[in-house]
Scaffold this active site. Structure first.
Site, PDB file in Angstrom:
ATOM      1  N   HIS A 111       0.862  -1.189   0.000  1.00 33.98           N
ATOM      2  CA  HIS A 111       0.000   0.000   0.000  1.00 33.98           C
ATOM      3  C   HIS A 111       0.892   1.231   0.000  1.00 33.98           C
ATOM      4  O   HIS A 111       1.333   1.690   1.047  1.00 33.98           O
ATOM      5  CB  HIS A 111      -0.919  -0.051   1.231  1.00 33.98           C
ATOM      6  CG  HIS A 111      -1.915   1.071   1.305  1.00 33.98           C
ATOM      7  ND1 HIS A 111      -3.100   0.964   2.011  1.00 33.98           N
ATOM      8  CD2 HIS A 111      -1.928   2.317   0.781  1.00 33.98           C
ATOM      9  CE1 HIS A 111      -3.778   2.095   1.910  1.00 33.98           C
ATOM     10  NE2 HIS A 111      -3.080   2.937   1.177  1.00 33.98           N
TER      11      HIS A 111
ATOM     12  N   HIS B  11       1.371   4.941  -2.335  1.00 32.14           N
ATOM     13  CA  HIS B  11       1.002   5.835  -3.445  1.00 32.14           C
ATOM     14  C   HIS B  11       2.275   6.520  -3.908  1.00 32.14           C
ATOM     15  O   HIS B  11       2.922   7.211  -3.106  1.00 32.14           O
ATOM     16  CB  HIS B  11      -0.001   6.883  -2.963  1.00 32.14           C
ATOM     17  CG  HIS B  11      -1.246   6.286  -2.398  1.00 32.14           C
ATOM     18  ND1 HIS B  11      -2.392   6.094  -3.138  1.00 32.14           N
ATOM     19  CD2 HIS B  11      -1.530   5.802  -1.159  1.00 32.14           C
ATOM     20  CE1 HIS B  11      -3.329   5.542  -2.386  1.00 32.14           C
ATOM     21  NE2 HIS B  11      -2.826   5.349  -1.165  1.00 32.14           N
TER      22      HIS B  11
ATOM     23  N   HIS C 184      -9.564   1.237  -1.148  1.00 32.11           N
ATOM     24  CA  HIS C 184      -9.498   1.833   0.186  1.00 32.11           C
ATOM     25  C   HIS C 184     -10.921   1.783   0.752  1.00 32.11           C
ATOM     26  O   HIS C 184     -11.869   2.211   0.080  1.00 32.11           O
ATOM     27  CB  HIS C 184      -9.071   3.295   0.106  1.00 32.11           C
ATOM     28  CG  HIS C 184      -7.620   3.507  -0.177  1.00 32.11           C
ATOM     29  ND1 HIS C 184      -6.953   2.907  -1.208  1.00 32.11           N
ATOM     30  CD2 HIS C 184      -6.694   4.288   0.459  1.00 32.11           C
ATOM     31  CE1 HIS C 184      -5.680   3.299  -1.196  1.00 32.11           C
ATOM     32  NE2 HIS C 184      -5.496   4.137  -0.197  1.00 32.11           N
TER      33      HIS C 184
ATOM     34  N   GLU D  90     -11.433   3.326   6.403  1.00 30.34           N
ATOM     35  CA  GLU D  90     -10.376   4.113   7.045  1.00 30.34           C
ATOM     36  C   GLU D  90     -11.110   5.223   7.809  1.00 30.34           C
ATOM     37  O   GLU D  90     -11.248   5.168   9.026  1.00 30.34           O
ATOM     38  CB  GLU D  90      -9.433   4.693   5.983  1.00 30.34           C
ATOM     39  CG  GLU D  90      -8.362   5.626   6.529  1.00 30.34           C
ATOM     40  CD  GLU D  90      -7.649   6.414   5.419  1.00 30.34           C
ATOM     41  OE1 GLU D  90      -8.147   6.472   4.283  1.00 30.34           O
ATOM     42  OE2 GLU D  90      -6.586   7.002   5.725  1.00 30.34           O
TER      43      GLU D  90
ATOM     44  N   ASP E 195       1.839   3.861   2.972  1.00 30.32           N
ATOM     45  CA  ASP E 195       0.813   4.724   2.371  1.00 30.32           C
ATOM     46  C   ASP E 195       1.418   5.905   1.602  1.00 30.32           C
ATOM     47  O   ASP E 195       1.639   5.807   0.398  1.00 30.32           O
ATOM     48  CB  ASP E 195      -0.161   5.207   3.469  1.00 30.32           C
ATOM     49  CG  ASP E 195      -1.538   5.576   2.922  1.00 30.32           C
ATOM     50  OD1 ASP E 195      -1.760   5.393   1.713  1.00 30.32           O
ATOM     51  OD2 ASP E 195      -2.385   6.039   3.706  1.00 30.32           O
ATOM     52  N   ASP E 196       1.665   7.032   2.295  1.00 27.29           N
ATOM     53  CA  ASP E 196       2.248   8.233   1.674  1.00 27.29           C
ATOM     54  C   ASP E 196       3.427   8.678   2.543  1.00 27.29           C
ATOM     55  O   ASP E 196       3.340   9.670   3.280  1.00 27.29           O
ATOM     56  CB  ASP E 196       1.201   9.357   1.613  1.00 27.29           C
ATOM     57  CG  ASP E 196      -0.006   8.941   0.788  1.00 27.29           C
ATOM     58  OD1 ASP E 196       0.100   8.916  -0.444  1.00 27.29           O
ATOM     59  OD2 ASP E 196      -1.042   8.610   1.394  1.00 27.29           O
TER      60      ASP E 196
HETATM   61 ZN    ZN Z   1      -3.691   4.876   0.661  1.00 29.82          ZN
END
Ligand code: ZN
Length: 343
Positions: free
Chosen positions: A22, A24, A201, A204, A282-283
């Site tokens: 996961h 980005h 997604h 969340e 994630d980021d």
């Molecule tokens: Zn994400």
């Protein structure tokens, strides 16, 4: 944890062969790179220097993060930008012991800036191919649709991407609340017919119902985040029965106030419930750390141990979109490493 065993534990994590599921690619845009690309492409940003860019990386929820994230993505213009961004993340993978990574990208953001799809995909794919060749890091590329946009153009976008090639699957990201998965049923059905993998997604910020929808209507194989699944025991049963993987991102959850701090994160409860969980970043440029930092801090704060880390990595290998043969190789790389470390 004693200082000595803490150092040993961190070294165990850092050198362990790992899988990330996961991530980005636009979320790996470090402030230095943001400013460099902005200057190169003559784009005006509200940040004067690295410090002011860094101080903008503070968020109160998913939407406030997305505003900064999309502004950052606006500096990506040329194939070289996408290439350098991806190569820099893969360099991190090399440093962090990541042997396989599955990467999201957001083509609609770039199309809305007038950047052609082959420019975006060309840059990303060149870097992925080089990293496999130079460093033996394998990867899969997942095209994400932004759920807060109209679903109308998604089918033609999917077909354009298929013509370019190199897509392993599709995903669904961006602002979750008010944008239920059901909007994207058609494009997910098309992707399934084309033999592509599907993830979304869900759960969340959004409610457990969005996870149900992603499973029932989009027929996804993995849920990204999914931390709110514990609010619904029937859903937990379903996730257990079908062994659906959940790609959890602890730093992201804390930064976006899904949990007040890492100590309150429910990852430990998810592990104890027997769910197929994995840890991811994630980021990472926006949330304060890459995969190793996520693993080390989360496991420390939740007072879990090495066995949990091994379990999370086994889960990640199993949940990857690799061939059975490739998974076998990764399992044995992990087992050899663990045996070597513990002996
Ligand atoms: Zn994400």
């Amino acid at each position: 944890m004693k200082e000595e065993s803490k150092i040993e534990f961190e070294s165990f994590v850092k050198h362990m062969p790992k899988v990330e599921l996961h991530l980005h690619i636009e979320g790996t845009l470090e402030p230095e790179m943001l400013l460099r690309f902005a200057q190169r492409n003559e784009i005006n940003l509200p940040y004067k220097d690295i410090e002011s860019a860094r101080s903008a990386y503070q968020f109160k929820d998913l939407q406030s993060f997305l505003n900064v994230y999309y502004l950052g993505a606006s500096v990506l213009r040329e194939e070289l930008d996408f290439y350098e961004l991806t190569k820099a993340y893969l360099q991190r993978c090399k440093q962090q012991g990541i042997m396989h990574t599955e990467i999201f990208f957001d083509p609609q953001t770039h199309l809305s800036h007038g950047i052609a799809l082959d420019v975006v995909m060309g840059g990303i794919r060149s870097a992925l191919a080089e990293a496999e060749c130079e460093w033996g890091i394998s990867s899969a590329l997942i095209l994400c649709f932004e759920r807060d946009r109209d679903a109308e153009s998604t089918v033609s976008l999917l077909h354009d991407a298929m013509k370019i090639g190199g897509i392993a699957g599709i995903g669904l990201d961006s602002a979750e609340l008010g944008n239920p998965p059901r909007k994207f049923q058609e494009v997910f059905q098309r992707a399934k017919n084309l033999g592509l993998h599907r993830v979304a997604h869900a759960g969340e910020e959004g409610p457990p119902e969005y996870i149900w929808e992603a499973l029932n209507l989009l027929k996804v194989e993995r849920i990204d985040h999914g931390v709110r699944c514990l609010e619904d025991s029937g859903l937990v049963e379903r996730l257990l029965e079908e062994r659906i993987p959940l790609t959890v991102c602890p730093f992201s959850n804390v930064e976006l106030k899904v949990f007040p701090d890492l100590e309150s994160h429910n990852l430990g409860k998810m592990i104890d419930a027997g769910l197929h969980v994995t840890i991811n970043s994630d980021d990472p440029a926006y949330f304060g750390g890459y995969l190793n930092e996520n693993i080390i801090s989360t496991v420390n704060c939740l007072e879990r141990d090495i066995n949990d880390i091994i379990l999370l990595q086994k889960n990640a290998i199993e949940a990857s979109f690799c061939t059975t043969e490739k998974k076998k190789q990764m399992f044995s790389a992990l087992e050899n490493y663990v045996d070597g470390f513990l002996s």
